[in-house]
Design a protein around this motif. Structure first.
Motif, short mmCIF file in Angstrom:
data_model
loop_
_atom_site.label_atom_id
_atom_site.label_comp_id
_atom_site.label_asym_id
_atom_site.label_seq_id
_atom_site.Cartn_x
_atom_site.Cartn_y
_atom_site.Cartn_z
N TYR A 1 24.81 55.88 16.56
CA TYR A 1 24.06 55.98 17.81
C TYR A 1 22.80 55.14 17.75
O TYR A 1 22.11 55.09 16.72
CB TYR A 1 23.66 57.43 18.08
CG TYR A 1 24.80 58.31 18.51
CD1 TYR A 1 25.16 58.43 19.86
CD2 TYR A 1 25.54 59.03 17.57
CE1 TYR A 1 26.21 59.24 20.25
CE2 TYR A 1 26.60 59.84 17.95
CZ TYR A 1 26.93 59.94 19.30
OH TYR A 1 27.97 60.73 19.68
N GLY A 2 22.50 54.49 18.88
CA GLY A 2 21.22 53.86 19.06
C GLY A 2 20.34 54.79 19.88
O GLY A 2 20.73 55.91 20.23
N LEU A 3 19.14 54.33 20.22
CA LEU A 3 18.19 55.15 20.96
C LEU A 3 17.58 54.32 22.08
O LEU A 3 17.16 53.18 21.85
CB LEU A 3 17.09 55.65 20.01
CG LEU A 3 16.18 56.77 20.54
CD1 LEU A 3 16.95 58.09 20.60
CD2 LEU A 3 14.96 56.91 19.63
N LEU A 4 17.52 54.88 23.27
CA LEU A 4 16.92 54.22 24.43
C LEU A 4 15.75 55.06 24.92
O LEU A 4 15.88 56.27 25.12
CB LEU A 4 17.96 54.08 25.55
CG LEU A 4 17.47 53.57 26.91
CD1 LEU A 4 17.11 52.08 26.81
CD2 LEU A 4 18.52 53.79 27.98
N LEU A 5 14.59 54.45 25.12
CA LEU A 5 13.42 55.15 25.64
C LEU A 5 12.46 54.18 26.30
O LEU A 5 12.43 53.02 25.93
CB LEU A 5 12.72 55.94 24.53
CG LEU A 5 11.93 55.23 23.41
CD1 LEU A 5 11.18 56.27 22.61
CD2 LEU A 5 12.78 54.41 22.48
N ASP B 1 18.71 49.00 17.25
CA ASP B 1 18.84 50.44 17.02
C ASP B 1 17.98 51.24 17.99
O ASP B 1 18.30 52.37 18.32
CB ASP B 1 18.42 50.77 15.58
CG ASP B 1 19.28 50.07 14.56
OD1 ASP B 1 20.53 50.20 14.64
OD2 ASP B 1 18.72 49.36 13.70
N VAL B 2 16.88 50.65 18.41
CA VAL B 2 15.97 51.28 19.38
C VAL B 2 15.73 50.29 20.51
O VAL B 2 15.33 49.15 20.27
CB VAL B 2 14.63 51.67 18.73
CG1 VAL B 2 13.68 52.28 19.77
CG2 VAL B 2 14.85 52.64 17.58
N ILE B 3 15.99 50.72 21.74
CA ILE B 3 15.82 49.86 22.91
C ILE B 3 14.67 50.43 23.74
O ILE B 3 14.69 51.60 24.12
CB ILE B 3 17.11 49.82 23.75
CG1 ILE B 3 18.28 49.33 22.88
CG2 ILE B 3 16.93 48.92 24.96
CD1 ILE B 3 19.64 49.68 23.46
N VAL B 4 13.70 49.59 24.00
CA VAL B 4 12.48 50.03 24.67
C VAL B 4 12.42 49.49 26.09
O VAL B 4 12.69 48.31 26.33
CB VAL B 4 11.24 49.56 23.89
CG1 VAL B 4 9.96 49.98 24.59
CG2 VAL B 4 11.26 50.11 22.46
N CYS B 5 12.06 50.37 27.03
CA CYS B 5 11.87 49.96 28.42
C CYS B 5 11.03 51.01 29.12
O CYS B 5 10.77 52.09 28.57
CB CYS B 5 13.21 49.80 29.15
SG CYS B 5 14.19 51.32 29.22
N GLU B 6 10.61 50.72 30.35
CA GLU B 6 9.90 51.74 31.14
C GLU B 6 10.92 52.72 31.71
O GLU B 6 12.12 52.44 31.76
CB GLU B 6 9.04 51.07 32.21
CG GLU B 6 9.66 50.87 33.56
CD GLU B 6 10.84 49.92 33.56
OE1 GLU B 6 11.69 50.10 34.47
OE2 GLU B 6 10.93 49.03 32.70
N GLY B 7 10.45 53.90 32.11
CA GLY B 7 11.34 54.99 32.47
C GLY B 7 12.20 54.76 33.70
O GLY B 7 13.25 55.39 33.83
N PHE B 8 11.78 53.89 34.59
CA PHE B 8 12.57 53.62 35.80
C PHE B 8 13.91 52.99 35.39
O PHE B 8 14.99 53.47 35.74
CB PHE B 8 11.80 52.70 36.74
CG PHE B 8 12.49 52.45 38.06
CD1 PHE B 8 12.18 53.21 39.17
CD2 PHE B 8 13.44 51.46 38.18
CE1 PHE B 8 12.82 53.00 40.39
CE2 PHE B 8 14.09 51.23 39.39
CZ PHE B 8 13.78 52.01 40.49
N THR B 9 13.82 51.90 34.62
CA THR B 9 15.03 51.22 34.16
C THR B 9 15.84 52.12 33.23
O THR B 9 17.07 52.20 33.34
CB THR B 9 14.66 49.92 33.42
OG1 THR B 9 13.91 49.08 34.31
CG2 THR B 9 15.89 49.18 32.95
#
Length: 317
Positions: free
Chosen positions: A138-142, A223-231
């Motif tokens: 698993y990766g992580l998106l936040l 492994d970790v994908i970073v974005c703002e909460g809207f996307t």
């Protein structure tokens, strides 16, 4: 350790919450005491029927419930005897070590902000989601919803929080951090992405690999994908639809089954000083069991202590 569980939160409460408690106690050999918070009149018959080990749990009565559509701040203020309010009171006063609920998400966030507080140095706590990958990892998106508008500094902190979570909960050594963007090149993106990229690139606490595109989200590129909460929330809801689509079309596929949120339960609020886990409103027994397991992992791994140490060291740099 003592883990508090809101037994009245969610569309199928308290029946499915009791099923999750039973599944956890029947299959997990651990020194965990569960504090079940709910209306005794509804809860006790279900607990008795489940034949739970009485030494492994206790019940705290709550006479009120926060509805899924109630205004969060107003509900917590006007319902101090609700299961959510009592849960946060117990957590704040160290009567429990973690608190779990599949109830009103807004009320959970308000309770977290005003009862537990953010870790010193964390500007905005965040929530994440696991991203299933074909190799079984698993990766992580936040962030995936509570921070629709962000500053570059917020995304950098999300990257640090996600990196620590991946290391200590997902057991990924030196996790690769990617910034979600519309192109791989450093000069691509909107103003937020353009301003965030150099900050991530120069941060020595993380292993930043650059921009990643939408087609990379389900891959092992980051492994970790970073974005703002809207996307992030748009991606989360679209991913949830994969599982629903497979069910409707009678598609039997092991990978597609991994998009069922029940498989990983809920999401922790990262960046606050005590473990708080928020579940989906339609959580059933498996999801509750997995949320309890996640709370146990967070406590045993001392994740929050490691986050505090990281932000203290970051402040000194």
């Amino acid at each position: 350790m003592r883990i508090g569980l809101d037994m009245m939160g969610g569309d199928f409460a308290p029946t499915e919450a009791v099923k999750g408690v039973k599944a956890f106690l029947d299959t997990v050999a651990a020194d965990v005491h569960l504090v079940l918070i709910g209306d005794e009149q509804q809860l006790l018959p279900l607990v008795a029927e489940a034949q739970l080990d009485q030494s492994k749990y206790s019940v705290v009565h709550s006479s009120q419930t926060v509805g899924m559509n109630e205004h969060p701040t107003k509900a917590l203020k006007e319902k101090p005897q609700s299961s959510i309010s009592i849960g946060f009171h117990l957590l704040k006063n160290e009567k429990i070590d973690a608190f779990i609920s599949a109830g009103n998400t807004g009320a959970m966030m308000v309770g977290t902000y005003y009862s537990i507080k953010a870790i010193e140095g964390v500007q905005r706590p965040t929530i994440s989601t696991l991203v299933p990958r074909e190799n079984g990892t698993y990766g992580l998106l936040l962030d995936v919803g509570i921070n629709a508008d962000c500053k570059p500094e917020n995304l950098v902190q999300f990257a640090i929080l996600g990196s620590l979570y991946s290391q200590h909960i997902l057991k990924i050594d030196n996790p690769k951090i990617g910034l979600l963007n519309i192109g791989e090149e450093e000069g691509k993106g909107n103003l937020l992405a353009l301003a965030t990229y150099p900050l991530l690139k120069e941060n020595k606490q993380i292993n930043f690999i650059g921009n990643i595109e939408g087609r990379d989200v389900l891959s092992e590129k980051a492994d970790v994908i970073v974005c703002e909460g809207f996307t992030g929330n748009v991606i989360l809801k679209m991913a949830e639809s994969f599982h629903e689509l497979a069910l409707r079309r009678n598609i039997e596929d092991d990978y597609m089954k991994k998009f069922d949120f029940e498989a990983y339960g809920g999401t922790p609020v990262l960046g606050v000083s005590k473990p708080v886990i928020i579940g989906h409103g339609i959580s059933k027994g498996l999801a509750f069991k997995n949320m309890i397991l996640l709370a146990q992992q967070m406590i045993e791994s001392k994740l929050l202590e490691k986050i505090k140490e990281s932000f203290v060291s970051n402040e000194k740099q």
